[in-house]
Structures are given as C-alpha cells and as structure tokens.
Design an enzyme around this catalytic site. Sequence first.
Site, PDB file in Angstrom:
ATOM      1  CG  HIS A  55      -0.195   0.061   2.533  1.00  0.00           C
ATOM      2  ND1 HIS A  55       0.345   1.215   3.051  1.00  0.00           N
ATOM      3  CD2 HIS A  55       0.073  -0.925   3.438  1.00  0.00           C
ATOM      4  CE1 HIS A  55       0.926   0.966   4.204  1.00  0.00           C
ATOM      5  NE2 HIS A  55       0.773  -0.332   4.476  1.00  0.00           N
ATOM      6  N   GLY A  56       0.267   2.405  -0.373  1.00  0.00           N
ATOM      7  CA  GLY A  56       0.962   3.683  -0.335  1.00  0.00           C
ATOM      8  C   GLY A  56       1.186   4.164   1.092  1.00  0.00           C
ATOM      9  CB  THR A  59      -2.155   8.789   8.779  1.00  0.00           C
ATOM     10  OG1 THR A  59      -2.909   7.616   9.123  1.00  0.00           O
ATOM     11  CG2 THR A  59      -2.944   9.603   7.760  1.00  0.00           C
ATOM     12  CD1 TRP A  60      -1.518   6.238  12.439  1.00  0.00           C
ATOM     13  CD2 TRP A  60      -1.363   4.173  13.279  1.00  0.00           C
ATOM     14  NE1 TRP A  60      -2.432   6.149  13.456  1.00  0.00           N
ATOM     15  CE2 TRP A  60      -2.366   4.886  14.006  1.00  0.00           C
ATOM     16  CE3 TRP A  60      -1.115   2.860  13.640  1.00  0.00           C
ATOM     17  CZ2 TRP A  60      -3.089   4.318  15.041  1.00  0.00           C
ATOM     18  CZ3 TRP A  60      -1.835   2.288  14.669  1.00  0.00           C
ATOM     19  CH2 TRP A  60      -2.805   3.009  15.367  1.00  0.00           C
ATOM     20  CD  GLU A 129       2.253  -5.583   7.725  1.00  0.00           C
ATOM     21  OE1 GLU A 129       2.331  -6.800   7.439  1.00  0.00           O
ATOM     22  OE2 GLU A 129       3.011  -4.726   7.239  1.00  0.00           O
TER      23      GLU A 129
END
Length: 490
Positions: A55-56, A59-60, A129
């Site tokens: 994934h791109g 925020t974390w 994940e």
Amino acid sequence: MLFLTPLSPSSAGRRSLRRCNRCSAVQDLERSPAPRPGASLPPLRAAKRVVLVRHGQSTWNAEGRIQGSSDISVLTPKGESQAETSRQMLLSDSFDACFTSPLARSRRTAEIIWEGRDEELIPDSDLREIDLYSFQGLLKHEGKERYGVLYKQWQKNATNFSIDGHHPVRELWDRAQSCWERILAHEGKSVLVVAHNAVNQALIATSLGLGAEYFRILLQSNCGASVLDFTPQTGGGPPNVCLNRLNQTPNSPVAAGSSGGRKTSKRIILACQGTTHSSSEISLGGVGYAPLNMLGTIQSQKTAELLLDLKVNSILCSPQVAAVDTATAICEVQEAADCLGTDCVPRYVEMKNLLELEIEDVFQAKQKSFGDIVQAGWMGSMEYKTLERLWARSKDAWQALLDELPDDSELDRVVVAVGHPAIHLALICRCLDLPMEYMSSFHLDDGSISVIDFPDGPKGRGIVRCTNYTAHLGRWSIPMTRPTENDEEF
C-alpha cells in the site's frame, strides 16, 4: 579518472583457488540438500504471474507508529499519489483478478490501481498486516521506553520474538502459506495482490521456500511492486517459481533512506551490463569480446544517470568488453557529476577489473521462452559442471565486493559491480546464503540494477532493497508486467 586495476592473483593461482572453491561448493551441496523453491505450493495446470504491491504511505507510516494489523490509519496525499503512479505502471496489464487486504490503507490502494476494471476486488483477511498485539499504535520511541528488552528482541531477533503469548512472524509465515492456496487456485493467468510490507515479504519468502529468518531481508517500500512467475511442472507436483523482480518502486531505488527501518551507510549495487551484439544469439563463440550494441549503450548511459546522485566510491567490473564499457560510462558520469564550472575538480572513482566476475561464453546464450527460463532454470541447458565453475567463482567475487566495504559504521561507502546477469544471479544467492540451485529462482535483465544494503556493515546480513530494477531505462525498459492475452508465455 578511469583507472583499471587487476584485483586478482596470477592466472595459475586463480585456477588453483577456483578448484578449491569448487570442491568446497560441491561438498556443501552434498552435505545439506537444497530446499526446492515452491515445494509447499499447490500444483498448477497453467503458468501464472502474480504481482504483489504494498500500500501507499499511510498516516501512521508518516508518524512513525507501529501499525501491525490495526485498521486506523489511512493513505496520506503522498500515499494516494504513489498508488496513482502504481496504477499507471500497471495500466497495460490485463489482470484477471485482484486480491487485497481488507485493511483501509491497502484496500484504498487497490481501488486506485484497479480503477476502470470490471472485476470486483477479492478481500482476504489473511493478507492483513502482521499481528503485533500490544505494540500496535505505539510510536517507535514509546515501544523502546515501555517494553525495553522485548522491543529490542523485535528489532534484533524478530523470528523468535514473542508477545502476548504469540510469535507474530511465525504466525505471519503460516498465513502467507495459506494465502498461496487461494491465490494460485484462482483461474486467472495474471493476478494482482495489494497488501502490506511484512505480509508481502512473507508471500515472497514462502513462495521460494524460505523460512521466517528471512523477515526484513526482502525489502518492500510503499507501493513497491514485486513480480513472481509460476509455471507447472511436467508430470505434476508443485510449480517452479521465479522472482522476476523485487520492489520496483515509484521513486528511485537508490534514493537515500533506511533499509527495513534501519539506517545504512554501506551499499552494493549490482549493475547488469548492457545488451551486446551477441546477446540474442543461441550458438556463440568468443562472445566475451562482443561490445555493446546501440541499445546496450543507451542502457549503460541510463544506469549512469540513475546513479548520478550517489557518490560511488569504487566500481568493480568483469574484464569482458560489454562490462568494461558499461562500467566506464558509470565512471565517467560519476567523475563529471561535480564538475560543472571551469575551476572544478573531478571526482575520483576507482575502477577495478575483477576477474572473478568473468563468465564463460556459454552463459551469454539466452533462452527464448519464459517457460524455458523458469522450468529449466535461467541456465537450464548448461552442463552442471559449467554452472559449478561459475558458482565457485562467485564466492570469491562476493568476498571481493564485501572487502570493498569498510567496517567503520560511520563511513559511507557505495560499491558498484558490473557484469553479466549470470554472475549477478549467483551473487544474489551468495548474499541470501542460498545454494547454487536457487539461481534459477531469480531473473535479471540486461541493463537492470539490484541494490543490497548492509545496516550492520559487511559482516552483517545484506538486505535486498530491489532486484531487476529497469524503470530507469525509460522507453527502453523491460515492462514490469506484460499483456497475457493470446500469449501463453507471457
């Protein structure tokens, strides 16, 4: 300044050394039979290509938080842009299906890449994940402060790391193995999988038969894409597996940054020589003296431009003409990098002729079909003894490259090795501590680069940042994916 320095002993001594290494390599193979890549995978009826994308930026990611399988973070504007770059990169591929992690950051990336296609996304909870339990949501410095020794174990010995009664990495490997059952069972010939850093590492490793000790060794950057090719075995059984490329990123693969979350100042770049006048022929003689053709010259210049922003300290190249020409192009661009005014002082780059990077003429022959490359091995038609000679030579070549990296952790060092893809395949296996039989499990194209970082110095494990990167070649690059319609061999 171009300066060629032989790096090897006399030819007589070299022959003796090679005989010794060859015996050692053969004994090692007899002592511990190599695991076969893909041995635990379900059988296939037809060839299949699987493209894995992380994934791109989330925020974390940007905040430096430990995400694990939590589903709170979303894509940042940068992450959305990275996903759009991946969409453009994969636009020409006629994917038959897209599996995705159900977590928001991954699903949104998949939606952007999959835009305009009719098939529905296929969520799979095992693609989430890695589960990190009590660590999830903590900033990294909070993990250090709150968990101390336990956090250090996660950093230094993740394979055996245990938290809240779980072994996260081992559980992840089990999940990845389960995912392959469903991905390979899909009838599509070309499948996209959009997931996460750790689970994509586990998918690549389990497909190749590598255990959890390879966690954090095969890097996955935000929106980095990796390509795996599976071909059925004659007579049934688990498929043959080839990692066509690893971590093709939207950004430059040589840009400054960490490797697996750790700062690194030592790097080896394997730069495959450009195409020669003889590289497309099947029966060859004296091809070590074949110069670059026009495409090869363009490839060497493009590689030199890609490395322009790096300060290369030394270049080790095969004595064969195509490799020397490619290395010379890199060296000349490096030396001119800081020389834009009349009073400039050219940057000095040491260029060395490394005899152990030399290959025999037979390795110049190219297999014609995709099936031959994977099923028979990239060099499947070669005599075993010829392959053994290359393998033994690669041991000395790899050690010579490591010797170029100083032990001083504070001193930056970039070493470029230039040679034929065949010797670089062996070097990648040496880096990963894999036996000779694994050479056919990787693929390299003329003009490609592969990047290996050493955050613990030359005595530590190498982290593979990417393999077979070709995007820098622009319009002359090898497509990361290829149309599959009416093309059984991809």
